[in-house]
Design a protein around this motif. Structure first.
Motif, PDB file in Angstrom:
ATOM      1  N   GLY A   1      -8.871   5.410  -8.297  1.00  0.00           N
ATOM      2  CA  GLY A   1      -8.384   6.451  -7.381  1.00  0.00           C
ATOM      3  C   GLY A   1      -8.196   7.799  -7.937  1.00  0.00           C
TER       4      GLY A   1
ATOM      5  N   VAL B   1      -3.431   7.816  -5.178  1.00  0.00           N
ATOM      6  CA  VAL B   1      -3.964   7.229  -4.203  1.00  0.00           C
ATOM      7  C   VAL B   1      -5.443   7.607  -3.853  1.00  0.00           C
ATOM      8  CG1 VAL B   1      -3.775   6.839  -1.527  1.00  0.00           C
ATOM      9  CG2 VAL B   1      -1.711   7.098  -2.881  1.00  0.00           C
TER      10      VAL B   1
ATOM     11  N   ASN C   1      -8.080  -2.206  -2.836  1.00  0.00           N
ATOM     12  CA  ASN C   1      -7.674  -1.465  -3.960  1.00  0.00           C
ATOM     13  C   ASN C   1      -6.820  -2.240  -4.602  1.00  0.00           C
ATOM     14  OD1 ASN C   1     -10.018   0.124  -3.795  1.00  0.00           O
ATOM     15  ND2 ASN C   1      -8.850   1.783  -3.084  1.00  0.00           N
ATOM     16  N   GLN C   2      -5.526  -2.312  -3.828  1.00  0.00           N
ATOM     17  CA  GLN C   2      -4.175  -2.966  -4.456  1.00  0.00           C
ATOM     18  C   GLN C   2      -4.288  -4.298  -4.967  1.00  0.00           C
ATOM     19  OE1 GLN C   2      -0.765  -1.771  -2.208  1.00  0.00           O
ATOM     20  NE2 GLN C   2      -0.687  -0.253  -3.601  1.00  0.00           N
TER      21      GLN C   2
ATOM     22  N   TYR D   1       1.930   7.876  -3.229  1.00  0.00           N
ATOM     23  CA  TYR D   1       1.851   8.377  -2.067  1.00  0.00           C
ATOM     24  C   TYR D   1       1.977  10.003  -2.164  1.00  0.00           C
ATOM     25  CZ  TYR D   1       2.901  10.522   2.487  1.00  0.00           C
ATOM     26  OH  TYR D   1       2.901  11.388   3.535  1.00  0.00           O
TER      27      TYR D   1
ATOM     28  N   SER E   1      -7.589   2.063   5.496  1.00  0.00           N
ATOM     29  CA  SER E   1      -6.394   0.902   5.205  1.00  0.00           C
ATOM     30  C   SER E   1      -6.951  -0.175   4.789  1.00  0.00           C
ATOM     31  CB  SER E   1      -5.683   0.733   6.387  1.00  0.00           C
ATOM     32  OG  SER E   1      -6.491   0.460   7.587  1.00  0.00           O
TER      33      SER E   1
ATOM     34  N   THR F   1      -1.614   1.953  -7.622  1.00  0.00           N
ATOM     35  CA  THR F   1      -2.553   3.002  -7.221  1.00  0.00           C
ATOM     36  C   THR F   1      -3.554   2.922  -8.230  1.00  0.00           C
ATOM     37  OG1 THR F   1      -1.020   4.494  -8.297  1.00  0.00           O
ATOM     38  CG2 THR F   1      -0.903   4.577  -6.086  1.00  0.00           C
TER      39      THR F   1
ATOM     40  N   VAL G   1       0.654  -1.264  -0.039  1.00  0.00           N
ATOM     41  CA  VAL G   1       0.020  -0.048  -0.093  1.00  0.00           C
ATOM     42  C   VAL G   1       0.752   1.276   0.138  1.00  0.00           C
ATOM     43  CG1 VAL G   1      -1.735   1.315   1.386  1.00  0.00           C
ATOM     44  CG2 VAL G   1      -1.902  -1.274   0.969  1.00  0.00           C
ATOM     45  N   ARG G   2       0.597   2.149  -0.939  1.00  0.00           N
ATOM     46  CA  ARG G   2       1.225   3.429  -1.197  1.00  0.00           C
ATOM     47  C   ARG G   2       2.881   3.223  -1.139  1.00  0.00           C
ATOM     48  NH1 ARG G   2      -1.621   6.618   3.663  1.00  0.00           N
ATOM     49  NH2 ARG G   2      -0.979   4.941   4.608  1.00  0.00           N
TER      50      ARG G   2
ATOM     51  N   HIS H   1      -7.629   0.641   0.958  1.00  0.00           N
ATOM     52  CA  HIS H   1      -6.412   0.544   0.281  1.00  0.00           C
ATOM     53  C   HIS H   1      -5.804  -0.794  -0.131  1.00  0.00           C
ATOM     54  CE1 HIS H   1      -5.389   4.807   0.123  1.00  0.00           C
ATOM     55  NE2 HIS H   1      -5.451   4.897   1.268  1.00  0.00           N
TER      56      HIS H   1
ATOM     57  N   GLU I   1      -1.379  11.610  -2.318  1.00  0.00           N
ATOM     58  CA  GLU I   1      -2.130  12.116  -1.157  1.00  0.00           C
ATOM     59  C   GLU I   1      -1.309  13.132  -0.364  1.00  0.00           C
ATOM     60  OE1 GLU I   1      -2.487   9.985   3.200  1.00  0.00           O
ATOM     61  OE2 GLU I   1      -2.592   8.613   1.544  1.00  0.00           O
TER      62      GLU I   1
ATOM     63  N   THR J   1      -9.332   8.563   6.674  1.00  0.00           N
ATOM     64  CA  THR J   1      -9.068   9.064   5.406  1.00  0.00           C
ATOM     65  C   THR J   1      -8.626  10.326   5.494  1.00  0.00           C
ATOM     66  OG1 THR J   1     -11.306   9.739   4.813  1.00  0.00           O
ATOM     67  CG2 THR J   1     -10.856   7.425   4.280  1.00  0.00           C
TER      68      THR J   1
END
Length: 516
Positions: A461, A262, A274-275, A237, A268, A457, A5-6, A271, A240, A435
């Motif tokens: 998004g 992102v 999503n990934q 990232y 979390s 990402t 993530v990120r 995310h 964001e 968020t």
């Protein structure tokens, strides 16, 4: 296992795969004072107390950059300096920390100002990556001073090292997809131990490395660099971070590019879901490119991972390739379509019982060099994201989520599902939000670039970011491509649109699509 993530931005991933310090400054290197708007912006939009002149009026001592533990010294075109910033933004007149900056002055005439870059992570070193990325943005370099920095808690800016190299390597043997109570206990104990190590290493800094803290650092940089507006290029990232900056300082937004976006509406767990979709989508596209049915090809890779879980593979280094390292090795080539042949070779070798190539890819992702030294990127990433993320799923909650993750991806689902509970397990500092807030009413138009094949990402998004920035602010540009990020990835349409925005202020129509 490094968290997906990120994760690191386009430039970092590409460099790992191919491999197998501004406005207000005179030519004599003396820097002008800041613009003097710190008190109004800090006391107003950001919600902090007014900044002292010792911060806003500081003069940066630009000089030749030195080599670091992770990179050689760049050419003399680059200068480095240290910016003082408050440790605690609620007490701007208190203790300060040093932030490492790097810049290269505009190469041509008609200079616009400084263009600040963040390369993602969180945890990526801008001081290390900026010189390498300058070739990609050479057209921008003619009119902008290229500037980047190591955010607080990263590398040369009070970087956090939570574990020794030996301890990191030992932790790689911990199964990140536990199958038994004993493995689960070891997994969560390792997570708790990591947090304790970070707390010991970071001390007071542990509670002051959030994305909001760094966004406020950015506005201080803008002022000290002598820019009335913030011009910014955020990747992964960094998108964001750019959104948070725009929310805090909407009237200071100049030209902002957010590339590889992102989803600001995802917590979390969101995310991670999503990934899971993003990496599986990229894997499907890769499998199609080799003539395989994606569903059948994924099942074969999942079966290979299970065999490795039962019996790790030997490698030429003498280390073993575990299931955790194997899936990490699969992830890295999905960041760039040009690296898909590398994935084919590594998977073929693993099927024959040799884990050497997948291990080399995993080492690249985990920031490990040939001598066994690990960089601090993944450690800083965890310290920053766990301060940001308020959500702390329990092991019980994660077990209930696993079927959803596994349905999305038989290859990545288990890893990213368990990661939701393990990443910040028993973390010593509470998270700040579910968020991030990125609404930016009154800001100038911000160009948001999404790539339909982005694994880290996912494309959806970008639209979420546009909607959250607000009407008249977010402008979406879509590229129908592959890999993490769009600019500099081979699309003349994307590059020319971004260049026109940054160099001429030309804002494209919202929803523009680049097919190639």
């Amino acid at each position: 296992m490094a968290r997906f993530v990120r994760w690191t931005a386009l430039v970092a991933a590409a460099a790992l795969l191919t491999a197998g310090c501004s406005g207000g400054s005179s030519d004599d290197g003396k820097d002008g004072a800041g613009t003097g708007d710190a008190q109004s912006s800090a006391a107003g939009t950001s919600g902090t107390a007014a900044l002292p002149a010792s911060l806003t009026g500081q003069k940066l001592g630009w000089g030749r950059c030195k080599a670091t533990a992770d990179s050689a010294a760049p050419s003399s075109d680059w200068q480095c300096a240290t910016l003082k910033a408050p440790l605690d933004w609620a007490k701007p007149g208190g203790s300060t920390i040093g932030l490492a900056l790097i810049r290269s002055k505009a190469t041509g005439g008609d200079r616009i100002g400084s263009l600040l870059f963040n390369f993602g992570g969180p945890g990526a070193s801008g001081v290390d990556y900026m010189p390498a990325y300058s070739a990609t943005v050479s057209a921008l370099h003619e009119h902008y001073d290229l500037v980047s920095w190591d955010p607080r808690g990263v590398a040369a800016s009070e970087g956090v090292r939570c574990r020794s190299d030996k301890a990191i390597q030992a932790a790689e043997d911990v199964d990140a997809t536990p199958d038994t109570p004993a493995e689960e206990k070891a997994y969560f104990q390792d997570a708790a131990d990591f947090g304790k190590g970070c707390e010991k290493a970071a001390g007071k800094l542990m509670a002051h490395v959030s994305t909001t803290d760094t966004a406020r650092d950015m506005d201080l940089m803008r002022q000290v660099l002598g820019d009335s507006k913030m011009h910014y290029f955020g990747i992964s990232y960094g998108t964001e971070l750019g959104g948070v900056y725009a929310h805090l300082f909407p009237k200071k937004v100049g030209r902002l590019i957010l590339d590889a976006v992102v989803d600001p509406t995802a917590d979390s767990v969101g995310h991670a879901l999503n990934q899971t979709r993003g990496f599986q989508r990229a894997l499907d596209d890769y499998l199609k490119s080799t003539g395989q049915d994606p569903a059948q090809g994924s099942k074969k890779i999942a079966a290979l991972l299970k065999r490795i879980d039962a019996k790790p593979l030997a490698t030429s280094t003498g280390r073993e390739l575990t299931e955790t390292l194997a899936v990490t090795g699969i992830v890295l080539p999905l960041y760039s379509k040009q690296s898909w042949p590398t994935l084919t070779s590594a998977l073929d070798s693993a099927k024959e019982g040799d884990g050497s190539e997948l291990l080399a890819l995993a080492d690249g992702y985990n920031d490990r060099d040939s001598s066994g030294h690990y960089g601090t990127t993944t450690q800083s990433q965890r310290v920053i994201s766990c301060l940001d993320d308020k959500q702390r799923p329990t092991p019980e909650q994660t077990r209930k989520l696993l079927p959803e993750f596994e349905k999305i991806s038989p290859v990545f689902g288990d890893f990213l599902g368990w990661d939701t509970a393990g990443w910040c397990h028993d973390w010593p500092v509470a998270g700040q939000y579910d968020t991030p807030e990125v609404s930016a009413p009154g800001a100038a138009p911000i160009l948001v670039v999404g790539n339909t094949g982005d694994p880290a990402t996912p494309y959806e998004g970008a639209r979420k970011m546009v909607d959250e920035l607000g009407k008249g602010v977010g402008v979406e540009l879509t590229w129908k491509g592959e890999g993490h990020g769009a600019y500099g990835s081979g699309s003349d349409c994307v590059d020319s649109t971004v260049d026109a925005y940054l160099l001429k202020g030309t804002v494209p129509q919202d929803g523009k699509v680049c097919a190639s």
